[in-house]
Write a protein that holds these residues in place. Structure first.
Motif, PDB file in Angstrom:
ATOM      1  N   ASN A   1       0.833  -1.189   0.000  1.00  0.00           N
ATOM      2  CA  ASN A   1       0.000   0.000   0.000  1.00  0.00           C
ATOM      3  C   ASN A   1       0.875   1.250   0.000  1.00  0.00           C
ATOM      4  OD1 ASN A   1       0.640   0.507   2.891  1.00  0.00           O
ATOM      5  ND2 ASN A   1      -0.675  -1.273   3.252  1.00  0.00           N
TER       6      ASN A   1
ATOM      7  N   GLU B   1      -1.433  -0.946  -4.118  1.00  0.00           N
ATOM      8  CA  GLU B   1      -2.420   0.122  -3.968  1.00  0.00           C
ATOM      9  C   GLU B   1      -1.714   1.461  -3.870  1.00  0.00           C
ATOM     10  OE1 GLU B   1      -4.721  -0.666  -0.510  1.00  0.00           O
ATOM     11  OE2 GLU B   1      -5.993  -2.171  -1.484  1.00  0.00           O
ATOM     12  N   ASP B   2      -2.355   2.505  -4.412  1.00  0.00           N
ATOM     13  CA  ASP B   2      -1.781   3.842  -4.288  1.00  0.00           C
ATOM     14  C   ASP B   2      -2.128   4.442  -2.937  1.00  0.00           C
ATOM     15  OD1 ASP B   2      -4.402   4.807  -4.408  1.00  0.00           O
ATOM     16  OD2 ASP B   2      -4.271   5.347  -6.520  1.00  0.00           O
TER      17      ASP B   2
ATOM     18  N   GLU C   1      -4.315   6.452  -2.127  1.00  0.00           N
ATOM     19  CA  GLU C   1      -5.759   6.604  -1.923  1.00  0.00           C
ATOM     20  C   GLU C   1      -6.455   5.253  -1.752  1.00  0.00           C
ATOM     21  OE1 GLU C   1      -6.943   9.610  -1.528  1.00  0.00           O
ATOM     22  OE2 GLU C   1      -4.926  10.405  -1.934  1.00  0.00           O
TER      23      GLU C   1
ATOM     24  N   ASN D   1      -6.455   2.840  -4.067  1.00  0.00           N
ATOM     25  CA  ASN D   1      -6.891   2.311  -5.358  1.00  0.00           C
ATOM     26  C   ASN D   1      -5.901   1.270  -5.868  1.00  0.00           C
ATOM     27  OD1 ASN D   1      -9.114   4.214  -5.558  1.00  0.00           O
ATOM     28  ND2 ASN D   1      -7.556   5.768  -5.990  1.00  0.00           N
ATOM     29  N   ASN D   2      -6.415   0.222  -6.471  1.00  0.00           N
ATOM     30  CA  ASN D   2      -5.555  -0.822  -7.021  1.00  0.00           C
ATOM     31  C   ASN D   2      -4.714  -0.284  -8.172  1.00  0.00           C
ATOM     32  OD1 ASN D   2      -6.489  -2.840  -5.276  1.00  0.00           O
ATOM     33  ND2 ASN D   2      -8.205  -3.329  -6.623  1.00  0.00           N
TER      34      ASN D   2
END
Length: 316
Positions: A148, A175-176, A178, A180-181
């Motif tokens: 992450n 994941e970023d 935020e 998000n994948n």
């Protein structure tokens, strides 16, 4: 969904790697829990706190362990008797050895379903530099690893390669910041896989090894050429040797020989520890040591070669 046993999910990783946040998101997913009784066992205190009232509304309870000596089979048995959970999420301290929990006797009816590891990508390089044996201990048992807090400037494909060198079967997600994948796509290989003869540079053997073990089918029928050290042993079937390299996946204490079975009609020409320039055709076929199908080389030629300046292979 019929659950005849109590499913146990072991979530590990270092402090503030996102373990608690991950568990919270899973418990809040009614499609997953189906409102069955859940128990969260915390073995360290991170930045994210769990709201016990909110958890109660989700039919979940939380219990904490402050010291590893308290985390015993008897403790788990008491938890089972008191909470009677159908789902158990153990947030396991990343500083504790994995064998300690994996060898632990679980209460009757409990089944370890999955080992997941959370990694803060922003601190991964520092941990790899300073605590590599601990990461190795965690990664080798993980079934899923989530990176992450990833950013665009991070070498995520290199991170994936490092993990694959330790554990080829693990699933890896990114994941970023935020949540998000991120799809990091395929790694750009440092050699031309469409060449008539794929020349594997000495510094690229680690990449080649991971890639062919991950996607062996794309090497079917290809001809490869690389510098290797021979292994000839009685544990191999007649007519086979292994041209490979010694690789360091963790630290100086974790050096192992990696390579592929190679079939030849002239096995008497080869001795263990000979350095060779090997050219061979890759076939994906059954081999006993693989316990199934895998890359088997069919030797075209092998010539004596000087050993490289650095005999070890790395996965960075």
């Amino acid at each position: 969904m019929d659950r005849p046993t109590t499913l146990v999910f072991l979530i590990t990783g270092f402090l503030d790697s996102g373990k608690t946040t991950f568990i919270k998101s899973v418990v809040e997913d009614s499609d997953f829990t189906e409102n069955e009784k859940s128990l969260i066992i915390l073995t360290e205190e991170g930045e994210t706190e769990l709201d016990e009232k909110e958890l109660a509304d989700l039919n979940a309870s939380v219990v904490s362990v402050e010291d590893q000596e308290e985390f015993t089979s008897e403790f788990l048995e008491n938890c089972n008797g008191f909470y009677k959970p159908r789902l158990v999420f153990i947030e396991y301290n990343g500083m504790w050895k994995m064998d300690d929990v994996l060898d632990m006797e679980l209460p009757d009816g409990w089944m370890l379903n999955q080992v997941l590891t959370m990694v803060d990508a922003s601190t991964f390089d520092a941990f790899m530099a300073n605590m590599k044996p601990m990461l190795f201990d965690i990664f080798q048992y993980s079934e899923m690893i989530f990176f992450n807090r990833c950013t665009e400037d991070m070498p995520l494909t290199t991170y994936r390669r490092n993990i694959r060198a330790i554990n080829r079967r693990v699933q890896i997600g990114f994941e970023d910041e935020e949540g998000n994948n991120i799809d990091i796509g395929k790694e750009e290989l440092p050699y031309d896989i469409n060449a008539d003869v794929i020349e594997i540079g000495d510094e690229d053997f680690g990449t080649f090894y991971v890639d062919i073990m991950d996607e062996p089918e794309k090497y079917e029928g290809k001809t490869v050429s690389y510098l290797a050290k021979a292994y000839v042993g009685k544990d191999l079937p007649e007519g086979y040797f292994v041209p490979g390299r010694h690789a360091m996946t963790c630290c100086a204490d974790d050096i192992r020989f990696i390579g592929f079975a190679c079939k030849t009609k002239n096995i008497d020409k080869f001795k263990t520890n000979m350095w060779l320039k090997v050219t061979a055709v890759v076939r994906i076929e059954y081999f006993p040591a693989y316990n199934g199908k895998g890359p088997v080389l069919h030797l075209r030629r092998a010539t004596s070669a000087p050993k490289p300046k650095d005999e070890l292979v790395y996965f960075t």
